[in-house]
Design a protein around this motif. Structure first.
Motif, PDB file in Angstrom:
ATOM      1  N   TRP A   1      39.324  -3.370 -35.089  1.00  0.00           N
ATOM      2  CA  TRP A   1      39.581  -3.006 -33.693  1.00  0.00           C
ATOM      3  C   TRP A   1      39.856  -1.506 -33.575  1.00  0.00           C
ATOM      4  CZ3 TRP A   1      39.155  -5.953 -29.346  1.00  0.00           C
ATOM      5  CH2 TRP A   1      39.752  -5.480 -28.173  1.00  0.00           C
ATOM      6  N   ASP A   2      40.639  -0.976 -34.497  1.00  0.00           N
ATOM      7  CA  ASP A   2      40.919   0.463 -34.492  1.00  0.00           C
ATOM      8  C   ASP A   2      39.644   1.271 -34.711  1.00  0.00           C
ATOM      9  OD1 ASP A   2      43.623   0.226 -33.992  1.00  0.00           O
ATOM     10  OD2 ASP A   2      44.171   0.194 -36.111  1.00  0.00           O
ATOM     11  N   ALA A   3      38.792   0.820 -35.637  1.00  0.00           N
ATOM     12  CA  ALA A   3      37.539   1.540 -35.896  1.00  0.00           C
ATOM     13  C   ALA A   3      36.675   1.588 -34.649  1.00  0.00           C
ATOM     14  CB  ALA A   3      36.792   0.877 -37.052  1.00  0.00           C
ATOM     15  N   LEU A   4      36.585   0.469 -33.939  1.00  0.00           N
ATOM     16  CA  LEU A   4      35.802   0.424 -32.706  1.00  0.00           C
ATOM     17  C   LEU A   4      36.387   1.360 -31.655  1.00  0.00           C
ATOM     18  CD1 LEU A   4      33.615  -0.861 -30.869  1.00  0.00           C
ATOM     19  CD2 LEU A   4      35.270  -2.671 -30.358  1.00  0.00           C
ATOM     20  N   HIS A   5      37.716   1.385 -31.553  1.00  0.00           N
ATOM     21  CA  HIS A   5      38.350   2.162 -30.494  1.00  0.00           C
ATOM     22  C   HIS A   5      38.488   3.641 -30.818  1.00  0.00           C
ATOM     23  CE1 HIS A   5      39.183  -1.730 -28.734  1.00  0.00           C
ATOM     24  NE2 HIS A   5      39.567  -1.110 -27.638  1.00  0.00           N
ATOM     25  N   THR A   6      37.998   4.058 -31.982  1.00  0.00           N
ATOM     26  CA  THR A   6      37.902   5.494 -32.238  1.00  0.00           C
ATOM     27  C   THR A   6      37.043   6.169 -31.176  1.00  0.00           C
ATOM     28  OG1 THR A   6      38.128   5.114 -34.617  1.00  0.00           O
ATOM     29  CG2 THR A   6      37.213   7.235 -33.938  1.00  0.00           C
ATOM     30  N   PHE A   7      36.036   5.446 -30.694  1.00  0.00           N
ATOM     31  CA  PHE A   7      35.111   6.007 -29.702  1.00  0.00           C
ATOM     32  C   PHE A   7      35.612   5.839 -28.270  1.00  0.00           C
ATOM     33  CE2 PHE A   7      32.794   4.400 -33.406  1.00  0.00           C
ATOM     34  CZ  PHE A   7      32.201   5.571 -33.846  1.00  0.00           C
TER      35      PHE A   7
END
Length: 217
Positions: A75-81
């Protein structure tokens, strides 16, 4: 709204967006809808019921995703963008109707703060997820949720205090990020060895000295 109030709100919105974007949007919209805060015209849309409903729904999704080991890192990786550009937009809008140069500067600082809190959170979660028990993960997630609402509330009601706390937070982030990165590298190295079966490639056999011809009779 004074210049200090605008600065505190802009930096608070950027900082909070890096931890939990939906909670930050929900808090800003709620404070404005209840009259506890008068947002600049650029951010008045956050109090729209449809925006608040969407932010509340996504906050509920993140509430559970953020407390599930492994899922939270994805989830964190996705929300980097999402978190970083959103933090820049919220910070730029929070300074109100000012010169374009000041809005761009606020957006840059807000985006940088969002990046700092986001990568600190994501890095810490990678290390926390190495623990077999889920309680540390839940405790970290609840602490982050509380920190978002507390940061927005403090920025609105006590802007000078928030700016002082923000300076301490930035110093802590600068100190933590290199250490988190070293920890993540160790975790990745361990995973690589584990997926490789824990074996190291065999060393090359030692080279033998050349054989000399037999002596002449």
């Amino acid at each position: 709204m004074t210049a200090v109030d605008q600065l505190a709100l802009a930096l608070g919105a950027g900082w909070a967006s890096g931890l939990n974007l939906y909670a930050a949007v929900l808090a800003l919209g709620y404070f404005n809808a209840t009259g506890d805060l008068l947002l600049p015209p650029e951010l008045q849309i956050l109090s729209d019921p449809l925006v608040m409903l969407a932010a509340g729904l996504m906050y509920c999704v993140e509430f559970f995703a953020d407390k599930t080991p492994g899922v939270d890192s994805g989830w964190d990786a996705l929300h980097t963008f999402l978190r970083i550009p959103a933090g820049a937009v919220l910070a730029a809008g929070a300074v109100g109707d000012v010169s374009p140069a000041l809005q761009i500067a606020a957006g840059l600082v807000g985006g940088t703060l969002a990046a700092g809190t986001h990568f600190t959170k994501a890095g810490a979660r990678v290390l926390i997820n190495t623990s077999p028990e889920p309680f540390s993960n839940w405790a970290a997630s609840v602490t982050e949720d509380v920190a978002v609402f507390a940061a927005i509330w403090t920025a609105v009601h006590h802007p000078a205090l928030w700016l002082a706390l923000l300076a301490l937070s930035v110093a802590l982030i600068v100190w933590l990020l290199p250490r988190l990165w070293r920890g993540i590298r160790r975790v990745l190295s361990s995973l690589a060895r584990w997926f490789g079966g824990g074996r190291t490639p065999p060393a090359d056999p030692p080279s033998l000295p050349p054989r000399l011809p037999p002596p002449a009779p």
